[in-house]
Write a protein that holds these residues in place. Structure first.
Motif, PDB file in Angstrom:
ATOM      1  N   HIS A 190     -36.602 -49.935  -8.696  1.00 50.70           N
ATOM      2  CA  HIS A 190     -36.091 -49.789  -7.333  1.00 50.70           C
ATOM      3  C   HIS A 190     -35.715 -48.330  -7.077  1.00 50.70           C
ATOM      4  O   HIS A 190     -36.065 -47.751  -6.047  1.00 50.70           O
ATOM      5  CB  HIS A 190     -34.880 -50.714  -7.127  1.00 50.70           C
ATOM      6  CG  HIS A 190     -34.278 -50.623  -5.762  1.00 50.70           C
ATOM      7  ND1 HIS A 190     -33.071 -50.014  -5.526  1.00 50.70           N
ATOM      8  CD2 HIS A 190     -34.732 -51.041  -4.546  1.00 50.70           C
ATOM      9  CE1 HIS A 190     -32.792 -50.079  -4.218  1.00 50.70           C
ATOM     10  NE2 HIS A 190     -33.771 -50.695  -3.601  1.00 50.70           N
ATOM     11  N   CYS A 252     -31.200 -54.899   1.037  1.00 51.30           N
ATOM     12  CA  CYS A 252     -31.276 -53.714   0.186  1.00 51.30           C
ATOM     13  C   CYS A 252     -30.288 -52.698   0.739  1.00 51.30           C
ATOM     14  O   CYS A 252     -30.283 -52.435   1.947  1.00 51.30           O
ATOM     15  CB  CYS A 252     -32.696 -53.151   0.230  1.00 51.30           C
ATOM     16  SG  CYS A 252     -32.858 -51.492  -0.459  1.00 51.30           S
ATOM     17  N   CYS A 255     -32.375 -49.546   2.385  1.00 49.98           N
ATOM     18  CA  CYS A 255     -33.160 -49.627   3.618  1.00 49.98           C
ATOM     19  C   CYS A 255     -32.838 -50.846   4.481  1.00 49.98           C
ATOM     20  O   CYS A 255     -33.295 -50.938   5.623  1.00 49.98           O
ATOM     21  CB  CYS A 255     -34.650 -49.629   3.283  1.00 49.98           C
ATOM     22  SG  CYS A 255     -35.174 -51.193   2.540  1.00 49.98           S
ATOM     23  N   CYS A 272     -37.365 -54.628  -3.718  1.00 47.42           N
ATOM     24  CA  CYS A 272     -37.280 -54.463  -2.272  1.00 47.42           C
ATOM     25  C   CYS A 272     -38.680 -54.083  -1.761  1.00 47.42           C
ATOM     26  O   CYS A 272     -39.219 -53.046  -2.147  1.00 47.42           O
ATOM     27  CB  CYS A 272     -36.284 -53.357  -1.935  1.00 47.42           C
ATOM     28  SG  CYS A 272     -36.400 -52.871  -0.203  1.00 47.42           S
ATOM     29  N   CYS A 275     -38.804 -50.501  -0.004  1.00 47.01           N
ATOM     30  CA  CYS A 275     -38.614 -49.385  -0.931  1.00 47.01           C
ATOM     31  C   CYS A 275     -39.745 -49.290  -1.959  1.00 47.01           C
ATOM     32  O   CYS A 275     -40.087 -48.199  -2.406  1.00 47.01           O
ATOM     33  CB  CYS A 275     -37.296 -49.514  -1.691  1.00 47.01           C
ATOM     34  SG  CYS A 275     -35.824 -49.230  -0.702  1.00 47.01           S
TER      35      CYS A 275
HETATM   36 ZN    ZN Z   1     -35.026 -51.088   0.211  1.00 41.69          ZN
END
Ligand code: ZN
Length: 292
Positions: A190, A252, A255, A272, A275
């Motif tokens: 991530h 998330c 974002c 995510c 992302c």
């Molecule tokens: Zn994200």
């Protein structure tokens, strides 16, 4: 499962409390946890704890050159006890207690120690007594430690180059890199904005540099947060610091997209889409198999 940051913290925790003390005895309650028989655990009695170190996710208690090494596996944990002098002997087969190490009493008469416990029915906790840590197959096979100086961008490039496995699997493989498991591999990917299904060998130099930065930063931050915490507080701290792992359905915090999950037979990964995968959800193979 405790991973590098938690194991590092437990190692420091034990080092502070146990080094310099004499081992009174080690009681093995769950016999299947003990993987070695020579030297016997009784050989640890009377020895002094001279050091505590970490190899990947293994903790190594050095007692005058004889090593008690353990791996907590998926459901194992370490419980520190300030005074075990009144503790009753435990019969095998009852409850989660697997191993108890008793230290000699201090001036105040308190005899501290620690207990290794394992919840659930899958017993994977492993304990070894050996003169040489490299005699433990899991230790001997460990890849480089990501917090070691030698783990440079160039070292990571050598690791991923030519490797056709998905990057998520590569990060979790203890023989390739030591200490990262299911939770921190989700976190690292991530942070690196990388799909868990990306084939390792296809990473560009820039992506390898980003991944390297994500590994170091994610682990160092987690180590810092866990530093100095008591063993009993580590689990909650790990959970609160995770941004995607085990957070499917939640937003998330980078974002705002919804964190998604891909399930496998005995585990799951979280990521995510915005992302990490260009906004596209990854195929959940288990789900698509069910729908066929
Ligand atoms: Zn994200």
């Amino acid at each position: 499962m405790p991973e590098l940051p938690e194991v590092e913290s437990l190692t420091g925790f034990l080092r502070e409390r146990a080094v310099g003390r004499t081992v009174l005895g080690v009681d093995v309650v769950a016999f299947q946890a003990l993987k070695t028989f020579d030297p016997p655990v009784t050989a640890l009695g009377g020895l002094t704890v001279t050091g505590v170190s970490r190899h990947g996710k293994f903790i190594d208690l050095d007692c005058d050159g004889l090593h008690l090494i353990f791996h907590l596996a998926r459901a194992g944990w370490l419980r520190w006890r300030d005074d075990l002098s009144g503790a009753k002997p435990v019969r095998p087969g009852k409850g989660p207690l697997a191993v108890r190490l008793r230290l000699a009493p201090d001036e105040e008469g308190l005899a501290p120690g620690f207990e290794l416990t394992e919840a659930g029915t899958q017993k994977r906790l492993a304990v070894y007594v050996t003169k040489n840590p490299d005699d433990v197959p899991g230790v001997a096979a460990l890849g480089p430690d990501p917090l070691d100086e030698s783990f440079t961008v160039a070292a990571l490039k050598r690791i991923v180059g030519g490797n056709r496995t998905q990057i998520k699997g590569l990060l979790r493989d203890q023989k390739i890199i030591a200490g990262i498991g299911n939770a921190y591999s989700d976190e690292v990917l991530h942070a690196a904005k990388m799909s868990p299904f990306k084939i390792s060998a296809t990473l560009t130099d820039a992506q390898i540099a980003d991944l390297h930065e994500a590994i170091i930063t994610t682990l160092r931050d987690a180590v810092e947060r866990a530093h100095g915490l008591a063993a009993k507080d580590l689990k909650a701290e790990k959970k609160s610091g995770l941004r995607v792992h085990n957070r499917a359905g939640q937003p998330c915090d980078v974002c705002g997209d919804t964190i998604r999950e891909v399930s496998f037979a005995d585990s799951a990964l979280q990521y995510c889409p915005t992302c990490q995968t260009g906004g596209k959800p990854l195929a959940d193979r288990r789900l698509s198999r069910l729908l066929k």
